[in-house]
Every structure is written in C-alpha cells, then in structure tokens.
Design a protein around this motif. Structure first.
Motif, PDB file in Angstrom:
ATOM      1  N   ALA A 254       0.812  -1.327  -0.245  1.00  0.00           N
ATOM      2  CA  ALA A 254      -0.103   0.020  -0.169  1.00  0.00           C
ATOM      3  C   ALA A 254       0.999   1.210   0.201  1.00  0.00           C
ATOM      4  CB  ALA A 254      -0.943  -0.207   1.208  1.00  0.00           C
ATOM      5  N   ALA A 255       1.971   1.428   0.655  1.00  0.00           N
ATOM      6  CA  ALA A 255       2.797   2.357   0.684  1.00  0.00           C
ATOM      7  C   ALA A 255       3.461   2.595  -0.527  1.00  0.00           C
ATOM      8  CB  ALA A 255       3.662   2.242   1.655  1.00  0.00           C
ATOM      9  N   ASP A 256       4.147   1.423  -1.174  1.00  0.00           N
ATOM     10  CA  ASP A 256       4.828   1.574  -2.380  1.00  0.00           C
ATOM     11  C   ASP A 256       3.962   1.930  -3.680  1.00  0.00           C
ATOM     12  OD1 ASP A 256       7.027   0.662  -1.118  1.00  0.00           O
ATOM     13  OD2 ASP A 256       6.891  -1.218  -1.756  1.00  0.00           O
ATOM     14  N   ARG A 257       2.579   1.617  -3.498  1.00  0.00           N
ATOM     15  CA  ARG A 257       1.724   1.731  -4.642  1.00  0.00           C
ATOM     16  C   ARG A 257       0.295   2.432  -4.019  1.00  0.00           C
ATOM     17  NH1 ARG A 257       2.614  -3.722  -5.297  1.00  0.00           N
ATOM     18  NH2 ARG A 257       0.480  -4.376  -4.926  1.00  0.00           N
ATOM     19  N   PRO A 258       0.358   3.939  -3.816  1.00  0.00           N
ATOM     20  CA  PRO A 258      -0.647   4.492  -3.298  1.00  0.00           C
ATOM     21  C   PRO A 258      -2.057   4.485  -4.195  1.00  0.00           C
ATOM     22  CG  PRO A 258       1.110   5.970  -3.743  1.00  0.00           C
ATOM     23  CD  PRO A 258       1.608   4.455  -3.995  1.00  0.00           C
ATOM     24  N   ALA A 259      -1.870   4.287  -5.573  1.00  0.00           N
ATOM     25  CA  ALA A 259      -2.643   4.501  -6.440  1.00  0.00           C
ATOM     26  C   ALA A 259      -3.372   3.078  -6.800  1.00  0.00           C
ATOM     27  CB  ALA A 259      -2.247   4.999  -7.911  1.00  0.00           C
ATOM     28  N   ASP A 260      -2.860   2.249  -5.902  1.00  0.00           N
ATOM     29  CA  ASP A 260      -3.652   0.689  -6.127  1.00  0.00           C
ATOM     30  C   ASP A 260      -4.585   0.666  -5.148  1.00  0.00           C
ATOM     31  OD1 ASP A 260      -4.113  -2.052  -6.035  1.00  0.00           O
ATOM     32  OD2 ASP A 260      -2.100  -2.725  -6.310  1.00  0.00           O
ATOM     33  N   VAL A 261      -5.809   0.573  -5.645  1.00  0.00           N
ATOM     34  CA  VAL A 261      -7.191   0.584  -4.834  1.00  0.00           C
ATOM     35  C   VAL A 261      -7.100  -0.757  -4.213  1.00  0.00           C
ATOM     36  CG1 VAL A 261      -9.627   0.678  -4.936  1.00  0.00           C
ATOM     37  CG2 VAL A 261      -8.061   2.116  -6.271  1.00  0.00           C
ATOM     38  N   ALA A 262      -6.802  -1.889  -4.787  1.00  0.00           N
ATOM     39  CA  ALA A 262      -6.887  -3.148  -4.019  1.00  0.00           C
ATOM     40  C   ALA A 262      -6.069  -3.161  -2.589  1.00  0.00           C
ATOM     41  CB  ALA A 262      -6.758  -4.238  -4.714  1.00  0.00           C
ATOM     42  N   ALA A 263      -4.941  -2.727  -2.930  1.00  0.00           N
ATOM     43  CA  ALA A 263      -3.725  -2.539  -1.851  1.00  0.00           C
ATOM     44  C   ALA A 263      -4.347  -1.673  -0.655  1.00  0.00           C
ATOM     45  CB  ALA A 263      -2.382  -2.040  -2.369  1.00  0.00           C
ATOM     46  N   GLN A 264      -4.744  -0.601  -0.783  1.00  0.00           N
ATOM     47  CA  GLN A 264      -5.657   0.352  -0.142  1.00  0.00           C
ATOM     48  C   GLN A 264      -6.866  -0.162   0.665  1.00  0.00           C
ATOM     49  OE1 GLN A 264      -3.611   3.085   0.493  1.00  0.00           O
ATOM     50  NE2 GLN A 264      -2.438   2.342  -1.267  1.00  0.00           N
ATOM     51  N   LEU A 265      -7.723  -1.046   0.245  1.00  0.00           N
ATOM     52  CA  LEU A 265      -8.759  -1.858   0.800  1.00  0.00           C
ATOM     53  C   LEU A 265      -8.146  -2.897   1.841  1.00  0.00           C
ATOM     54  CD1 LEU A 265     -11.319  -2.338  -2.114  1.00  0.00           C
ATOM     55  CD2 LEU A 265     -11.107  -0.312  -0.892  1.00  0.00           C
ATOM     56  N   ALA A 266      -6.991  -3.479   1.314  1.00  0.00           N
ATOM     57  CA  ALA A 266      -6.522  -4.537   2.219  1.00  0.00           C
ATOM     58  C   ALA A 266      -6.046  -3.914   3.584  1.00  0.00           C
ATOM     59  CB  ALA A 266      -5.467  -5.242   1.478  1.00  0.00           C
ATOM     60  N   VAL A 267      -5.277  -2.668   3.415  1.00  0.00           N
ATOM     61  CA  VAL A 267      -4.760  -1.887   4.445  1.00  0.00           C
ATOM     62  C   VAL A 267      -5.896  -1.556   5.388  1.00  0.00           C
ATOM     63  CG1 VAL A 267      -3.445  -0.160   5.380  1.00  0.00           C
ATOM     64  CG2 VAL A 267      -2.615  -1.471   3.538  1.00  0.00           C
ATOM     65  N   VAL A 285     -11.975   7.010   2.574  1.00  0.00           N
ATOM     66  CA  VAL A 285     -12.668   8.334   2.045  1.00  0.00           C
ATOM     67  C   VAL A 285     -11.616   8.934   1.046  1.00  0.00           C
ATOM     68  CG1 VAL A 285     -13.225  10.635   2.819  1.00  0.00           C
ATOM     69  CG2 VAL A 285     -14.053   8.613   4.241  1.00  0.00           C
ATOM     70  N   ALA A 286     -10.400   8.935   1.657  1.00  0.00           N
ATOM     71  CA  ALA A 286      -9.319   9.266   0.507  1.00  0.00           C
ATOM     72  C   ALA A 286      -9.166   8.555  -0.845  1.00  0.00           C
ATOM     73  CB  ALA A 286      -7.959   9.378   1.351  1.00  0.00           C
ATOM     74  N   THR A 287      -9.332   7.321  -0.550  1.00  0.00           N
ATOM     75  CA  THR A 287      -9.321   6.658  -1.917  1.00  0.00           C
ATOM     76  C   THR A 287     -10.697   6.809  -2.866  1.00  0.00           C
ATOM     77  OG1 THR A 287      -8.059   4.683  -0.605  1.00  0.00           O
ATOM     78  CG2 THR A 287      -9.297   4.103  -2.860  1.00  0.00           C
ATOM     79  N   VAL A 288     -11.582   7.159  -2.249  1.00  0.00           N
ATOM     80  CA  VAL A 288     -12.939   7.357  -2.932  1.00  0.00           C
ATOM     81  C   VAL A 288     -12.744   8.716  -3.563  1.00  0.00           C
ATOM     82  CG1 VAL A 288     -15.456   8.175  -2.610  1.00  0.00           C
ATOM     83  CG2 VAL A 288     -14.419   5.972  -1.608  1.00  0.00           C
TER      84      VAL A 288
END
Length: 329
Positions: A254-267, A285-288
């Motif tokens: 998630a830190a390496d790929r901030p634009a990766d939505v799946a990674a943000q959901l997992a975190v 909210v930030a991802t949305v």
C-alpha cells in the motif's frame, strides 16, 4: 429549583474528560483485540443487548456509556454518594422517570466517592447534582433534591431541546418492556431465534468463516432487512479477507503503490481489525476522493461494509459518513 432554559451557553467543556476516558477505553480495546486474536480474531455477532435506561457509570466507561451514547439519546447524569440523604430522595425519582420516558432519556449514575475525577471535570460543587450530555456537550440541569413535577418539567425541556437543536430523538424501546421494568416486572419473552441465524452465529464463533458467510446470506435471502444478519455477514467477510494476509507485505504494498485501490482496501481491513477505526475510514474516504468509476465504487462499497462492522450508531461512523458525502457530492 427552577427549570432551566435549555440553551447551550452553560455547557461544560468535556474535552479533558473525553481524553482521559478515551485513553482508558483504548487500553481496554487493545486488551480485547489481543484476546480476540488469540482465539482466531472472531467476536460473536449476537443480537444487541437489551437497552438499559438506568446505568451505573465509572470513569473508565464514561466515553462509551455517556459521550458516545449522547449522540443518539440525551444522557442525564446524576452525581450522588451513599452518605447523601438528598440523593436518596432524588435518585428514585430520576430512575422512575427514566423508565417512564421509555428511551427518550438515559440516566447515568456516578458515585462521586468511587469516581472523584468526573465531578471535578463537571465542576460539581454539591450533591445531588444533575447534568445532561447531548451530542457530547454537557450542561448543568439542577443541584439538590427536587419534587417530581419540577424534575419532569426539566426533563421535558431537555428532550425538546435535544430534538430541536440536534435532531436527537432517543432510543427505540418497547413501551411494554419499559413499563414492565419500571414496575419491576420481567418484560415479554423474546421471540425464538431464527435457527439459520443461530447456525450462522455458531459457525462464526467456531471459526468457520465460509460457513458463516453462507449462513448469513441465507438469512438475508429470506429477511433482507435483518440487521443482526447484516452485521454478522460484514464481520465474517472482514475476518475471511484478513485471515490469510501477511500484514507487513500488505502495508508495504500500500505504501509503495498508493494508487493501487486493492492495496488500500486491504490495509483498511487490517486497520479495522486492529482497532484503528479512524485510520481505516480515513484511508477509504481518501481513496474514494481520488478515484473514479469502478475503482471509486469498490472503495465506497468497502467503506459501507466497514460501517456495518462498527455499527451505525458509532460516532466515528457518523463522522466518516459526513466525510464521504463531502467527497462524493
């Protein structure tokens, strides 16, 4: 005693009380999380406990029992002590009216000898002292014993002010149960539990997450509005998603790929299971906010699922809903 004009001009600053209570609550939550993780991370998804209209509150429970609860119902706080004779005159009146009002108020009783910090924070100068907490704000109601008609008049003003100023209308309580509680009688028996729902709870408790997910879905297929099944399904799905995660790897991705939505959901899932509710909500909210189309929908729907896990009455959910509305509209 004269009934107060229910303005907020005399509100008491509860920030220090809230901070101290939050610290104690977080410590308790951390211990509960560790205990849950030691048994596989599952928490029972049983029905909500019966509504208590009169509660004894200590300093450790003040945040949850008073401040958080005041977002949905006016909480009347009664400072008392065992040696106080006027307290023994007033307390039964407050307790009886709390039952009679059937969820329009909740009475929180605080023993000042056992909890010396809270009366200092409220500025209590003598007991009995009665305050109200509405939407996290405290205001003094009256001090000293008072006859029931005057107490009733103050409570009526409080209820009206809570609804007009904050839209707070109280808890949903069965009037028959409230009347029975006031009379010291047991309420009507609870309806028998749905056997499919009971099976879903048993599967969740046993760690059979796939079985629990399917069982909750079976309940919702027949009863789409069943809130208990919705909560259980959200819990089971969350636990199922995180059980095989490598937390360190997930956070690095998630830190390496901030634009990766799946990674943000997992975190966000990991944060919620770890008790970091605000972090999980804020991340989603930030991802949305920075996505569009299907990616935005996936982040929004995951956020709504996590709302179900935490519960709609939690003030953190209310705050996150407001933040979500701002980025969507």
């Amino acid at each position: 005693m004269q009934p107060r004009n229910m303005s907020m001009s005399g509100a008491v600053d509860l920030s220090a009380v809230k901070a101290a209570a939050e610290a104690k609550q977080k410590a308790e939550q951390a211990r509960a999380q560790r205990a849950a993780q030691a048994t596989g991370g599952q928490q029972p998804a049983g029905g909500a406990p019966a509504v208590q209209l009169v509660i004894d509150v200590d300093e450790a429970g003040f945040e949850q029992e008073v401040l958080q609860r005041s977002a949905e119902v006016p909480v009347v706080v009664d400072f008392w002590a065992e040696w106080c004779q006027p307290c023994k005159q007033l307390s039964p009146i407050l307790e009886r009216l709390a039952q009679e009002y059937a969820g329009r108020i909740v009475l929180a009783k605080i023993d000042i000898d056992a909890n010396p910090v809270l009366p200092q924070q409220f500025g209590v100068q003598g007991i009995p002292a009665v305050f109200a907490v509405i939407a996290g704000q405290a205001l003094p109601l009256f001090q000293g014993a008072a006859p029931e008609p005057q107490v009733r008049q103050v409570l009526d003003q409080l209820i009206a002010a809570a609804e007009q100023r904050f839209g707070i209308t109280g808890l949903q309580v069965d009037p028959d149960q409230a009347a029975a509680a006031a009379a010291g009688q047991p309420g009507p028996p609870a309806p028998p539990e749905n056997p499919t729902l009971a099976a879903a709870h048993a599967a969740l408790d046993a760690g059979d997450l796939g079985g629990a997910v399917q069982a909750y879905r079976n309940v919702l297929a027949d009863e789409p509005a069943n809130e208990e099944a919705k909560l259980g399904l959200a819990q089971a799905q969350l636990l199922e998603r995180v059980q095989a995660m490598d937390a360190e790897r997930v956070r690095k991705d998630a830190a390496d790929r901030p634009a990766d939505v799946a990674a943000q959901l997992a975190v966000a899932d990991l944060d919620l299971v770890g008790g970091h509710v605000e972090d999980a909500f804020g991340r989603l909210v930030a991802t949305v906010q920075r996505t569009a189309g299907e990616e935005r929908d996936s982040a929004r729907l995951r956020l709504l699922e996590l709302f179900e896990v935490v519960g709609p009455d939690d003030p953190r959910v209310s705050a996150a809903r407001t933040a979500l509305a701002r980025v969507l509209f």
